[in-house]
Design a protein around this motif. Structure first.
Motif, PDB file in Angstrom:
ATOM      1  N   PHE A  47       0.628  -1.251  -0.080  1.00  0.00           N
ATOM      2  CA  PHE A  47       0.481   0.149   0.164  1.00  0.00           C
ATOM      3  C   PHE A  47       0.815   1.542  -0.099  1.00  0.00           C
ATOM      4  N   ALA A  48       2.246   1.776   1.251  1.00  0.00           N
ATOM      5  CA  ALA A  48       2.561   2.255   0.725  1.00  0.00           C
ATOM      6  C   ALA A  48       3.191   2.423  -0.922  1.00  0.00           C
ATOM      7  N   ASP A  49       3.922   1.286  -0.754  1.00  0.00           N
ATOM      8  CA  ASP A  49       4.524   2.033  -2.557  1.00  0.00           C
ATOM      9  C   ASP A  49       3.223   2.314  -3.623  1.00  0.00           C
ATOM     10  N   ARG A  50       2.595   1.904  -3.636  1.00  0.00           N
ATOM     11  CA  ARG A  50       1.427   2.150  -4.316  1.00  0.00           C
ATOM     12  C   ARG A  50       0.970   3.971  -4.282  1.00  0.00           C
ATOM     13  N   LEU A  51       1.060   4.127  -2.839  1.00  0.00           N
ATOM     14  CA  LEU A  51       0.889   5.132  -2.515  1.00  0.00           C
ATOM     15  C   LEU A  51       1.720   6.360  -2.542  1.00  0.00           C
ATOM     16  N   GLY A  52       2.852   6.046  -2.579  1.00  0.00           N
ATOM     17  CA  GLY A  52       4.115   6.412  -2.793  1.00  0.00           C
ATOM     18  C   GLY A  52       4.541   7.291  -4.758  1.00  0.00           C
ATOM     19  N   LYS A  53       3.910   6.445  -5.510  1.00  0.00           N
ATOM     20  CA  LYS A  53       3.733   5.611  -6.998  1.00  0.00           C
ATOM     21  C   LYS A  53       2.271   6.736  -7.659  1.00  0.00           C
ATOM     22  N   ALA A  54       1.799   6.807  -7.053  1.00  0.00           N
ATOM     23  CA  ALA A  54       0.351   8.396  -7.498  1.00  0.00           C
ATOM     24  C   ALA A  54       1.145   9.181  -6.589  1.00  0.00           C
ATOM     25  N   SER A  55       1.473   9.253  -5.630  1.00  0.00           N
ATOM     26  CA  SER A  55       1.280  10.918  -4.967  1.00  0.00           C
ATOM     27  C   SER A  55       2.556  11.572  -5.190  1.00  0.00           C
ATOM     28  N   GLY A  56       3.086  10.343  -5.629  1.00  0.00           N
ATOM     29  CA  GLY A  56       4.478  11.302  -5.022  1.00  0.00           C
ATOM     30  C   GLY A  56       5.912  11.639  -3.873  1.00  0.00           C
ATOM     31  N   ILE A  57       4.744  10.983  -3.089  1.00  0.00           N
ATOM     32  CA  ILE A  57       5.615  11.010  -1.097  1.00  0.00           C
ATOM     33  C   ILE A  57       6.580  10.316  -1.204  1.00  0.00           C
ATOM     34  N   GLN A  58       7.844  10.072  -0.900  1.00  0.00           N
ATOM     35  CA  GLN A  58       8.826   9.594  -0.540  1.00  0.00           C
ATOM     36  C   GLN A  58       8.395   9.053   0.807  1.00  0.00           C
ATOM     37  N   VAL A  59       7.434   7.229   0.689  1.00  0.00           N
ATOM     38  CA  VAL A  59       7.355   6.675   1.796  1.00  0.00           C
ATOM     39  C   VAL A  59       7.799   5.947   2.103  1.00  0.00           C
ATOM     40  N   SER A  60       8.218   5.476   3.117  1.00  0.00           N
ATOM     41  CA  SER A  60       9.525   4.791   4.169  1.00  0.00           C
ATOM     42  C   SER A  60       8.761   3.499   5.039  1.00  0.00           C
ATOM     43  N   PHE A  61       9.025   2.736   4.474  1.00  0.00           N
ATOM     44  CA  PHE A  61       8.589   1.704   5.496  1.00  0.00           C
ATOM     45  C   PHE A  61       9.540   0.942   6.471  1.00  0.00           C
ATOM     46  N   ASP A  62       9.572   1.297   7.932  1.00  0.00           N
ATOM     47  CA  ASP A  62      10.899   0.761   8.578  1.00  0.00           C
ATOM     48  C   ASP A  62      10.236  -0.444  10.028  1.00  0.00           C
ATOM     49  N   HIS A  63       9.929  -1.957   9.636  1.00  0.00           N
ATOM     50  CA  HIS A  63      10.010  -2.563  10.240  1.00  0.00           C
ATOM     51  C   HIS A  63      10.534  -3.998  11.156  1.00  0.00           C
ATOM     52  N   THR A  77      -7.550  -4.016  11.147  1.00  0.00           N
ATOM     53  CA  THR A  77      -8.113  -2.920  12.237  1.00  0.00           C
ATOM     54  C   THR A  77      -6.805  -1.898  11.946  1.00  0.00           C
ATOM     55  N   LEU A  78      -5.551  -2.554  12.235  1.00  0.00           N
ATOM     56  CA  LEU A  78      -4.152  -1.478  11.134  1.00  0.00           C
ATOM     57  C   LEU A  78      -3.781  -1.484  10.625  1.00  0.00           C
ATOM     58  N   TYR A  79      -4.401  -1.990   9.375  1.00  0.00           N
ATOM     59  CA  TYR A  79      -3.989  -1.915   8.017  1.00  0.00           C
ATOM     60  C   TYR A  79      -4.853  -0.450   7.741  1.00  0.00           C
ATOM     61  N   CYS A  80      -6.221  -0.686   7.682  1.00  0.00           N
ATOM     62  CA  CYS A  80      -7.758   0.333   8.107  1.00  0.00           C
ATOM     63  C   CYS A  80      -6.853   1.217   8.553  1.00  0.00           C
ATOM     64  N   ILE A  81      -6.490   1.838  10.022  1.00  0.00           N
ATOM     65  CA  ILE A  81      -5.711   2.644  10.543  1.00  0.00           C
ATOM     66  C   ILE A  81      -4.642   3.566   9.128  1.00  0.00           C
ATOM     67  N   ILE A  82      -3.655   2.648   8.811  1.00  0.00           N
ATOM     68  CA  ILE A  82      -2.163   2.573   8.177  1.00  0.00           C
ATOM     69  C   ILE A  82      -2.990   3.777   6.707  1.00  0.00           C
ATOM     70  N   GLN A  83      -3.958   2.492   6.525  1.00  0.00           N
ATOM     71  CA  GLN A  83      -4.312   3.237   4.844  1.00  0.00           C
ATOM     72  C   GLN A  83      -5.244   4.839   5.155  1.00  0.00           C
ATOM     73  N   GLU A  84      -5.869   4.821   6.111  1.00  0.00           N
ATOM     74  CA  GLU A  84      -6.717   6.478   6.374  1.00  0.00           C
ATOM     75  C   GLU A  84      -5.139   7.450   7.070  1.00  0.00           C
ATOM     76  N   ALA A  85      -4.637   6.703   7.414  1.00  0.00           N
ATOM     77  CA  ALA A  85      -3.323   7.902   8.258  1.00  0.00           C
ATOM     78  C   ALA A  85      -2.971   8.622   6.510  1.00  0.00           C
ATOM     79  N   ASN A  87      -3.356   8.341   3.716  1.00  0.00           N
ATOM     80  CA  ASN A  87      -4.768   8.888   2.241  1.00  0.00           C
ATOM     81  C   ASN A  87      -4.265  10.605   3.367  1.00  0.00           C
ATOM     82  N   ASN A  88      -4.352  10.760   4.842  1.00  0.00           N
ATOM     83  CA  ASN A  88      -4.749  11.999   5.393  1.00  0.00           C
ATOM     84  C   ASN A  88      -3.528  12.250   4.991  1.00  0.00           C
ATOM     85  N   VAL A  89      -2.279  11.824   5.280  1.00  0.00           N
ATOM     86  CA  VAL A  89      -1.394  13.125   4.340  1.00  0.00           C
ATOM     87  C   VAL A  89      -0.988  13.379   3.305  1.00  0.00           C
TER      88      VAL A  89
END
Length: 175
Positions: A47-63, A77-85, A87-89
């Protein structure tokens, strides 16, 4: 008027196609098949990769590797929260960079989403949410509370925003 009718019919067809596409996206997002296929970490990365490509925002995921997969309901629940967060960004923050973090500490999962965007006055935004018809933060907080966790929000104008979620991975949430 035949030409007017054709034009309106064409517009209706376009609206219908757009509505069907949005409905498919909503259904997919209720419980994305990626959670079953590649787990929470993989689904978040995708999801982070797709959002980054679509928006031009550099999204890094450290886990870190999770000791075990969270229960399915908690993953959703966690996935929906991340999506909402995220998308808000994309919609509001005017950010260039976003950092996602997912960690396991004892029996808790800790998620953080930090952006370098414009930030906001937290108290003012929370007071005005209902008036503006915007419930994204409340929705995220409600979701995390239903999972037995809590949310922290830090932001101020010009400084970006950090959201943190602390969620227990109780054995009571069956897969």
């Amino acid at each position: 008027d035949l030409d007017k009718a054709r034009s309106e019919l064409s517009e209706l067809q376009d609206d219908l196609r757009e509505g069907i596409e949005k409905l498919r996206e909503l259904i997919h997002n209720l419980y994305p098949k990626e959670l079953t296929e590649i787990g929470l970490v993989g689904a978040v990365q995708r999801f982070a990769d797709r959002l980054g490509k679509a928006s031009g925002i550099q999204v890094s995921f450290d886990h870190e590797e999770l000791p075990e997969e969270p229960p399915a309901a908690l993953e959703a629940t966690l996935y929906c929260i991340i999506q909402e967060a995220l998308n808000n960004v994309r919609k509001h923050a005017h950010a260039s960079n976003v950092k996602l973090e997912l960690r396991s500490r004892g029996t808790d999962l800790i998620m953080a989403i930090t952006d370098d965007g414009c930030g906001f006055d937290v108290d003012k935004l929370l007071a005005e949410q209902g008036l503006r018809g915007s419930y994204g933060l409340l929705s995220m907080e409600d979701r995390v509370k239903l999972a037995g966790g809590r949310m922290e929000l830090e932001s101020s104008p010009g400084t970006g925003t950090t959201l943190r979620f602390f969620v227990p991975t109780r054995a009571g949430c069956d897969r």
